[in-house]
Design a protein around this motif. Sequence first.
Motif, PDB file in Angstrom:
ATOM      1  N   LEU A 150       0.712  -1.117   0.011  1.00 38.59           N
ATOM      2  CA  LEU A 150       0.015  -0.142   0.060  1.00 38.59           C
ATOM      3  C   LEU A 150       0.979   1.140  -0.009  1.00 38.59           C
ATOM      4  O   LEU A 150       0.632   2.434  -0.722  1.00 38.59           O
ATOM      5  CB  LEU A 150      -0.990  -0.139   1.165  1.00 38.59           C
ATOM      6  N   GLY A 151       1.977   1.173   0.826  1.00 43.08           N
ATOM      7  CA  GLY A 151       2.738   2.341   0.798  1.00 43.08           C
ATOM      8  C   GLY A 151       3.482   2.591  -0.473  1.00 43.08           C
ATOM      9  O   GLY A 151       3.485   3.692  -1.084  1.00 43.08           O
ATOM     10  N   LEU A 184       3.606   5.483  -5.837  1.00 41.80           N
ATOM     11  CA  LEU A 184       3.801   5.547  -7.195  1.00 41.80           C
ATOM     12  C   LEU A 184       2.625   6.109  -7.911  1.00 41.80           C
ATOM     13  O   LEU A 184       2.854   6.694  -8.878  1.00 41.80           O
ATOM     14  CB  LEU A 184       3.966   4.016  -7.724  1.00 41.80           C
ATOM     15  N   ALA A 185       1.620   6.026  -7.066  1.00 42.44           N
ATOM     16  CA  ALA A 185       0.390   6.818  -7.638  1.00 42.44           C
ATOM     17  C   ALA A 185       0.560   8.423  -7.632  1.00 42.44           C
ATOM     18  O   ALA A 185       0.124   9.019  -8.505  1.00 42.44           O
ATOM     19  CB  ALA A 185      -0.705   6.553  -6.970  1.00 42.44           C
ATOM     20  N   GLU A 214       3.799  -2.257 -14.146  1.00 41.23           N
ATOM     21  CA  GLU A 214       4.706  -2.342 -15.192  1.00 41.23           C
ATOM     22  C   GLU A 214       5.924  -2.016 -14.686  1.00 41.23           C
ATOM     23  O   GLU A 214       7.268  -2.507 -14.903  1.00 41.23           O
ATOM     24  CB  GLU A 214       4.350  -1.726 -16.503  1.00 41.23           C
ATOM     25  N   PHE A 215       6.179  -0.704 -13.957  1.00 41.78           N
ATOM     26  CA  PHE A 215       7.215  -0.319 -13.255  1.00 41.78           C
ATOM     27  C   PHE A 215       8.030  -1.364 -12.422  1.00 41.78           C
ATOM     28  O   PHE A 215       9.080  -1.701 -12.578  1.00 41.78           O
ATOM     29  CB  PHE A 215       7.196   0.944 -12.522  1.00 41.78           C
ATOM     30  N   ALA A 238      10.780   6.876  -7.799  1.00 40.42           N
ATOM     31  CA  ALA A 238      10.218   5.806  -7.914  1.00 40.42           C
ATOM     32  C   ALA A 238      11.188   4.696  -7.804  1.00 40.42           C
ATOM     33  O   ALA A 238      10.901   3.421  -7.409  1.00 40.42           O
ATOM     34  CB  ALA A 238       9.840   5.490  -9.561  1.00 40.42           C
ATOM     35  N   LEU A 239      12.518   5.049  -7.785  1.00 36.29           N
ATOM     36  CA  LEU A 239      13.562   4.082  -7.709  1.00 36.29           C
ATOM     37  C   LEU A 239      13.626   3.671  -6.384  1.00 36.29           C
ATOM     38  O   LEU A 239      13.553   2.306  -5.825  1.00 36.29           O
ATOM     39  CB  LEU A 239      14.885   4.593  -8.129  1.00 36.29           C
TER      40      LEU A 239
END
Length: 575
Positions: A364-365, A370-371, A379-380, A415-416
Amino acid sequence: MLMKYAHHFHAYQPGDIVHVKDGDGSRPIEYEERRSPVAIRIRGEEVRGENWTRAMLYSYEHIADTLSRMEGVSIDIEPFTFLMLLRYRRRAFEDTVELLQRFDAVPTTPFHPIVPHLDEFEQRILARVSFDFYAPLIGKKPVIGYWLPEAVITRKTAEIVESSTDRRLVFLLDERQLLYDFPQAKHSCNRYSSSFVFGREWSLSDAFAFNTLDVPGLVERTLSYRDDHKENLGVPYLVFTASDLESLLGNPEQLDRFTAWMDGLKGRGVERVSAMEFVAKKLSGEFRRLDGECSFEMPVKDYSSWSDYFDLSLDGKTSDSRWLGYRRADGRVFAREARGKGISQLWKVAFTRLFEELNRTVRLGVLKGLAELNALSEEFLVRYARVFFRDYYDHFGLETSMDYVLEPANGDEKALRLGRIYYLMLLANHSCPRFWENLDTRVAFGNISTMAKALIELMRYFDGSELQGFFIEAYLKLLNFDKLYHLWNLSAMPPLEGWETSWRAWEEALKPEVPNSGYNVVTRAALYVGKRDLRGELRNLIGHYNLDWAVADTGHIPGEVHGDWENREWCEHRL
């Protein structure tokens, strides 16, 4: 003779991680390894490692040399194990790659979780990554195998795996998982879902793995499966066995026993083909089929496995009770012998439930983060495997650029960090802590320390956000594992013999096996990470704990006591 024979080897080492070092997610993880020297003997030669994992990886050179002379063998190697082999024993890695490209390489789920115990989101990610990882090894073969860790399967899991590839699959299982509808299905090509399935002959497999038959006995037992009906019809059939790759290291002569067994079958006219070759030749018409063969459905018991506590079975089939701590058939908590006495497996009930909660918390985190980046999350997270396993992908010249990995995240490098956290959570889901009867083991410590790291990194990522408290609460459940007995009312679960869910049984199961800590291994591992990584106000979370007890030492695993450990009393971590 129309009998064919196949053997599959499953290779997996969970690693000896005690602490994952800090990173920004742009590189593969670096970690501190356990230092607890051990040696094993192979063909009279001593193979020594600074920990159990290293000793096992060093032994792969001997295994590759032996298997290079084999036929009809298939092998799966769990991806993180493969990555460690590349890092620590490059020559053995290269020999193994050559071996897998010549034999049947079988894709398997990364990080060796009990797949049906995971959320379907994780199952999809891991299935896609497994085929991406194995792409350089399986080539363009139209029929490939698939190995689910511990062979635990459900129809839904099978469908998720199937949807992740365009190949025809053969799920490699155990005969105690299959629900035969008619006798001629045995040793034949049988359909399962949209794929095919083979169940190993477990008694023959175990006879080799546990040395209960000599080589002539193994040959004769194999030949005892002769099917005169199929011989008379001219229909080839397959006797399939499987074992851990470690079974080749059970004693110094085991590699030579396997070679002699295979040579003995060849001398008696038994052709060796892999289960996948067998199915492919049935489908192509090269091997004659029984009427309906490869078309009829083979039912498989949901949540069955290849290595359950079979003595607890109520239906003659296996289950996943070994990893649950209770018998799935009636919900009763049971005990097993460890350290010379009966130990309640109630700890597995709590361990399983806790990690389900922690997986959900991390997911969830990560998905929230990412959202906020407007990323295509699934995909990421699949592409992030090209970072986590970068050395492996680079070896085969596959794409690992940041442009490729970050494309689904609109190029945002934030995102990484989220990808790294998600993969740490996956890494923390190895099945092996719940395989063994005692909680205090090096593999349990590895899972817990890695999960603690993922939670602490989420605390940092969401610093100042109201979400931070959510991850703090999750970390506190690791620290207070012993309190879950009352929090979750575990005493209300039905025991098998009457005592397994008592407070005394719970306390005994959690008792530390090392002399230098009074904390159970879950608390101990969470503290070991916390005292290194919690800073500022977050440091207050562990302020009232005795940090001198936050050590990485653990008890020994029963299946590893045959090793020549420098410290035979416990599995230490030398500083």
